[in-house]
Design a protein around this motif. Structure first.
Motif, PDB file in Angstrom:
ATOM      1  N   ARG A  62      57.077  32.994  97.862  1.00  0.00           N
ATOM      2  CA  ARG A  62      58.061  32.629  98.881  1.00  0.00           C
ATOM      3  C   ARG A  62      57.864  31.187  99.362  1.00  0.00           C
ATOM      4  O   ARG A  62      58.830  30.509  99.729  1.00  0.00           O
ATOM      5  CB  ARG A  62      57.997  33.592 100.066  1.00  0.00           C
ATOM      6  N   LEU A  63      56.620  30.714  99.349  1.00  0.00           N
ATOM      7  CA  LEU A  63      56.350  29.371  99.862  1.00  0.00           C
ATOM      8  C   LEU A  63      56.592  28.291  98.811  1.00  0.00           C
ATOM      9  O   LEU A  63      57.029  27.180  99.149  1.00  0.00           O
ATOM     10  CB  LEU A  63      54.912  29.304 100.374  1.00  0.00           C
ATOM     11  N   ALA A  64      56.328  28.597  97.558  1.00  0.00           N
ATOM     12  CA  ALA A  64      56.391  27.585  96.495  1.00  0.00           C
ATOM     13  C   ALA A  64      57.706  26.804  96.449  1.00  0.00           C
ATOM     14  O   ALA A  64      57.689  25.568  96.318  1.00  0.00           O
ATOM     15  CB  ALA A  64      56.101  28.232  95.140  1.00  0.00           C
ATOM     16  N   PRO A  65      58.875  27.464  96.532  1.00  0.00           N
ATOM     17  CA  PRO A  65      60.126  26.700  96.441  1.00  0.00           C
ATOM     18  C   PRO A  65      60.367  25.772  97.638  1.00  0.00           C
ATOM     19  O   PRO A  65      61.269  24.923  97.585  1.00  0.00           O
ATOM     20  CB  PRO A  65      61.207  27.795  96.404  1.00  0.00           C
ATOM     21  N   GLN A  66      59.571  25.935  98.687  1.00  0.00           N
ATOM     22  CA  GLN A  66      59.810  25.180  99.919  1.00  0.00           C
ATOM     23  C   GLN A  66      58.955  23.923 100.048  1.00  0.00           C
ATOM     24  O   GLN A  66      59.137  23.143 100.982  1.00  0.00           O
ATOM     25  CB  GLN A  66      59.543  26.084 101.134  1.00  0.00           C
ATOM     26  N   VAL A  67      57.993  23.724  99.133  1.00  0.00           N
ATOM     27  CA  VAL A  67      57.031  22.634  99.274  1.00  0.00           C
ATOM     28  C   VAL A  67      56.929  21.829  97.983  1.00  0.00           C
ATOM     29  O   VAL A  67      57.421  22.234  96.929  1.00  0.00           O
ATOM     30  CB  VAL A  67      55.638  23.179  99.679  1.00  0.00           C
ATOM     31  N   ASP A  68      56.253  20.680  98.073  1.00  0.00           N
ATOM     32  CA  ASP A  68      56.085  19.795  96.916  1.00  0.00           C
ATOM     33  C   ASP A  68      54.735  19.977  96.232  1.00  0.00           C
ATOM     34  O   ASP A  68      54.535  19.500  95.107  1.00  0.00           O
ATOM     35  CB  ASP A  68      56.212  18.344  97.381  1.00  0.00           C
ATOM     36  N   GLU A  69      53.830  20.653  96.889  1.00  0.00           N
ATOM     37  CA  GLU A  69      52.480  20.923  96.372  1.00  0.00           C
ATOM     38  C   GLU A  69      52.001  22.204  97.022  1.00  0.00           C
ATOM     39  O   GLU A  69      52.330  22.469  98.183  1.00  0.00           O
ATOM     40  CB  GLU A  69      51.537  19.760  96.725  1.00  0.00           C
ATOM     41  N   LEU A  70      51.234  23.004  96.300  1.00  0.00           N
ATOM     42  CA  LEU A  70      50.770  24.274  96.847  1.00  0.00           C
ATOM     43  C   LEU A  70      49.289  24.435  96.568  1.00  0.00           C
ATOM     44  O   LEU A  70      48.817  24.199  95.450  1.00  0.00           O
ATOM     45  CB  LEU A  70      51.565  25.421  96.207  1.00  0.00           C
ATOM     46  N   MET A  71      48.538  24.839  97.608  1.00  0.00           N
ATOM     47  CA  MET A  71      47.103  25.046  97.494  1.00  0.00           C
ATOM     48  C   MET A  71      46.720  26.343  98.208  1.00  0.00           C
ATOM     49  O   MET A  71      47.505  26.892  98.976  1.00  0.00           O
ATOM     50  CB  MET A  71      46.330  23.875  98.104  1.00  0.00           C
ATOM     51  N   ILE A  72      45.495  26.786  97.955  1.00  0.00           N
ATOM     52  CA  ILE A  72      45.000  28.024  98.558  1.00  0.00           C
ATOM     53  C   ILE A  72      43.645  27.750  99.203  1.00  0.00           C
ATOM     54  O   ILE A  72      42.745  27.193  98.568  1.00  0.00           O
ATOM     55  CB  ILE A  72      44.840  29.136  97.501  1.00  0.00           C
ATOM     56  N   ASN A  73      43.506  28.161 100.448  1.00  0.00           N
ATOM     57  CA  ASN A  73      42.220  28.089 101.149  1.00  0.00           C
ATOM     58  C   ASN A  73      41.563  29.463 101.080  1.00  0.00           C
ATOM     59  O   ASN A  73      42.094  30.450 101.604  1.00  0.00           O
ATOM     60  CB  ASN A  73      42.449  27.675 102.603  1.00  0.00           C
ATOM     61  N   ALA A  74      40.431  29.543 100.397  1.00  0.00           N
ATOM     62  CA  ALA A  74      39.708  30.811 100.253  1.00  0.00           C
ATOM     63  C   ALA A  74      38.218  30.538 100.269  1.00  0.00           C
ATOM     64  O   ALA A  74      37.746  29.559  99.676  1.00  0.00           O
ATOM     65  CB  ALA A  74      40.101  31.511  98.949  1.00  0.00           C
TER      66      ALA A  74
END
Length: 201
Positions: free
Chosen positions: A41-53
């Motif tokens: 759901r978030l991917a189409p809304q942003v220019d870069e995607l990361m995960i904090n884990a």
């Protein structure tokens, strides 16, 4: 609205205490890990995607996005995840969403960004009626030093950090159910196919 690019970050750095200590982002909902729903759901809304884990990093890396842990030790909460994200983001704006909210709105980022720029704010946060949702926020990468100082002084509460900033609250009263998060096994069962709300696409 400004054309500034945005880095999206899924916050999966918690310990999942209310779900028996399991990693909530990897718990399956309708056959997919909850984090996968959030990423989709978030991917189409942003220019870069990361995960904090902070654990199970190989499992999160399998989603195909960069994974990073907190720089502040001992599971210091979502602000520690945001701080780490601000240091690593490629773009001037950073939006966060938790790994246990798989129904987040499809227009989350657009509405936060519109309000942020219209109010020349440091940070925009989602709100439904009288309930703020501080882990759904869009903020400027330049806040990294300010947040580091707050955390280094022992600060952990998001609302206290917000209190020192120019913050705009953005109403999502029309999408209240999209902010529903899943903390327990009972909530997971209730969110299965047929009962889950849908954020606006």
């Amino acid at each position: 609205m400004s054309a500034e690019k945005i880095t999206g970050v899924v916050l999966a750095g918690g310990m999942g205490r209310r779900m028996g200590g399991v990693d909530k982002g990897l718990v399956e909902l309708d056959g997919k890990p909850m984090a996968a729903h959030v990423l989709a759901r978030l991917a189409p809304q942003v220019d870069e995607l990361m995960i904090n884990a902070n654990q199970n990093t190989a499992a999160y890396a399998a989603f195909g996005h960069p994974v990073f842990g907190d720089d502040i030790p001992d599971f210091a909460g979502p602000l520690a995840g945001l701080h780490a994200a601000l240091l690593r983001a490629s773009h001037p704006l950073v939006v966060t969403a938790p790994c246990d909210s798989p129904f987040l709105p499809g227009d989350l980022v657009a509405r936060l960004a519109t309000a942020l720029h219209a109010n020349a704010a440091d940070l925009a946060v989602a709100k439904t009626f009288d309930q703020a949702h501080p882990v759904f926020c869009l903020c400027r990468r330049t806040l990294a030093d300010h947040l580091h100082a707050f955390l280094s002084a022992g600060g952990r509460r998001i609302d206290r950090w917000y209190g020192s900033l120019n913050v705009v609250e953005v109403s999502f009263d029309d999408e209240e159910e999209a902010f529903r998060n899943i903390n327990t096994r009972d909530e997971l069962s209730a969110a299965s196919t047929g009962t889950q709300p849908r954020g606006r696409d």
